[in-house]
Design an enzyme around this catalytic site. Structure first.
Site, PDB file in Angstrom:
ATOM      1  N   PRO A 285       0.841  -1.197   0.000  1.00  0.00           N
ATOM      2  CA  PRO A 285       0.000   0.000   0.000  1.00  0.00           C
ATOM      3  C   PRO A 285       0.875   1.246   0.000  1.00  0.00           C
ATOM      4  O   PRO A 285       1.816   1.353   0.789  1.00  0.00           O
ATOM      5  CB  PRO A 285      -0.792  -0.129   1.308  1.00  0.00           C
TER       6      PRO A 285
ATOM      7  N   ASP B  75      13.670  -2.861  -1.717  1.00  0.00           N
ATOM      8  CA  ASP B  75      14.612  -2.921  -2.844  1.00  0.00           C
ATOM      9  C   ASP B  75      14.305  -4.038  -3.835  1.00  0.00           C
ATOM     10  O   ASP B  75      15.217  -4.669  -4.371  1.00  0.00           O
ATOM     11  CB  ASP B  75      16.055  -3.055  -2.339  1.00  0.00           C
TER      12      ASP B  75
ATOM     13  N   ALA C 189       0.505   5.516  -0.102  1.00  0.00           N
ATOM     14  CA  ALA C 189      -0.434   6.634   0.002  1.00  0.00           C
ATOM     15  C   ALA C 189      -0.449   7.437  -1.287  1.00  0.00           C
ATOM     16  O   ALA C 189       0.595   7.810  -1.834  1.00  0.00           O
ATOM     17  CB  ALA C 189      -0.029   7.535   1.169  1.00  0.00           C
TER      18      ALA C 189
ATOM     19  N   CYS D 190       5.267   2.900   8.992  1.00  0.00           N
ATOM     20  CA  CYS D 190       5.392   4.245   8.437  1.00  0.00           C
ATOM     21  C   CYS D 190       6.450   5.049   9.199  1.00  0.00           C
ATOM     22  O   CYS D 190       6.383   5.161  10.428  1.00  0.00           O
ATOM     23  CB  CYS D 190       4.051   4.971   8.508  1.00  0.00           C
TER      24      CYS D 190
END
Length: 379
Positions: free
Chosen positions: A25, A216, A27, A110
């Site tokens: 996900p 990565d 944003a 986050c």
């Protein structure tokens, strides 16, 4: 490169994820339009951009719109951000009770300052009792409906405060269906290299549920190498697919042991870009769609001979007609550039993680961080 992996198929709750690939996900990126574009290239699990538990409970209109899924999108996957066990429980109850999603992932990774300064995101697993309470409350709310609840986190706050092994064991013990590790600390943000050896360590520590690796993966070869080096059960792909939704077709081929398709020429990239625009217009209307599309332009054209003036015009495009006019000026036969396979998207610099005052004093403090639960966006 081709390879055939002998690992059993990835299962997250009742869902078989084949190939074992998850769209992270992101944003402002992984809305229904972008997910549909990616899904047209290959199978996997495609996660909606993050929403906050508080916004679900309050039925925030923008949040409810973000929880839009395509008619054939299965399983419907959403990422939830929360810091309060009670709010998370209530949000999960709403999601599963109203059939809004088939899989819920929790964001404890986050690194954005506005999140960590309130104890959320990558800061929260340091408070192990609070972390356990959130996972337990969410699993208890999701389990009766058969909806798997998974957890994503980072290596830790910084090199002095690693939390991932304990977070993995806690999530496993509290009933999470899988865990995913972004192999960077919050202090690294998106800079430097992901330390895949930490994924291998988590895989050794968490033995009864799948362990997914993130960080990565810019090519199909990277994904195969991560699985081979770490033993992880699947991969989570974020920045590597920005401007490259066809990466999921390459991943599907690689995991099936088939030849990896060559990258598209500029004409095919333009066709994909036009398709992306159409899907965004369908979701958000023309004005918001074209504003949203602009940030994707540099990613789509990375390494191609487009020219600075034309690039600037693409970056300010305001209508589908204008987009068509600009696409007509491209060299459609230009081959996919070999130097466009590396890192893309945000990278930035490492830095000190902003935390609430006294956050590191007591890892066993179960108190909910003040004010963090009121956020409507986790960054």
């Amino acid at each position: 490169m081709t390879a055939t992996l002998s690992k059993p198929a990835l299962r997250i709750g009742p869902y078989q994820v084949d190939p074992p690939v998850v769209l992270a996900p992101m944003a402002g990126i992984t809305n229904v339009a972008f997910r549909q574009l990616c899904r047209e290239y290959g199978a996997g699990l495609y996660v909606c951009e993050m929403i906050t538990a508080r916004a679900v409970v309050e039925r925030h209109p923008g949040t409810m719109h973000m929880m839009t899924f395509g008619p054939n999108e299965k399983p419907r996957s959403v990422q939830l951000y929360g810091v309060d066990p009670a709010t998370m429980r209530e949000a999960v109850k709403i999601i599963v009770g109203e059939g809004l999603a088939d899989h819920i992932d929790a964001n404890f990774g986050c690194p954005v300052a506005k999140v960590t300064r309130k104890g959320g995101g990558a800061a929260l697993p340091y408070k192990r009792k609070l972390f356990a309470n959130i996972v337990r409350a969410s699993v208890e709310a999701a389990e009766p409906a058969g909806v798997p609840f998974t957890v994503k986190f980072r290596v830790g706050i910084d090199d002095e405060h690693h939390t991932f092994l304990e977070a993995g064991r806690i999530a496993e013990a509290e009933g999470a269906a899988a865990v995913a590790l972004h192999a960077r600390t919050a202090a690294q943000r998106y800079s430097g290299k992901a330390d895949w050896s930490q994924i291998a360590r988590l895989k050794e520590a968490v033995t009864s549920i799948p362990v997914l690796g993130n960080g990565d993966i810019f090519t199909a070869h990277d994904a195969l190498r991560m699985v081979a080096e770490t033993g992880c059960d699947g991969v989570v792909v974020g920045r590597g697919c920005l401007g490259r939704p066809w990466l999921f077709g390459e991943l599907e081929a690689a995991f099936a042991g088939k030849p990896i398709p060559e990258g598209p020429n500029l004409g095919e990239v333009a066709r994909v870009l036009r398709r992306h625009a159409e899907l965004l217009v369908r979701h958000d209307g023309p004005d918001k769609a074209m504003r949203d599309l602009r940030k994707h332009m540099a990613w789509y054209f990375m390494g191609f001979p487009v020219g600075s003036q034309l690039r600037r015009r693409f970056a300010m495009v305001s209508s589908l007609d204008e987009l068509d006019e600009l696409i007509a000026q491209l060299d459609h036969d230009a081959p996919f550039p070999a130097d466009a396979l590396g890192p893309r998207g945000r990278q930035g610099s490492p830095g000190k993680v902003t935390l609430p005052h006294g956050w590191l004093d007591d890892p066993d403090d179960p108190c909910v961080p003040e004010g963090a639960d009121m956020m409507h966006s986790g960054g």
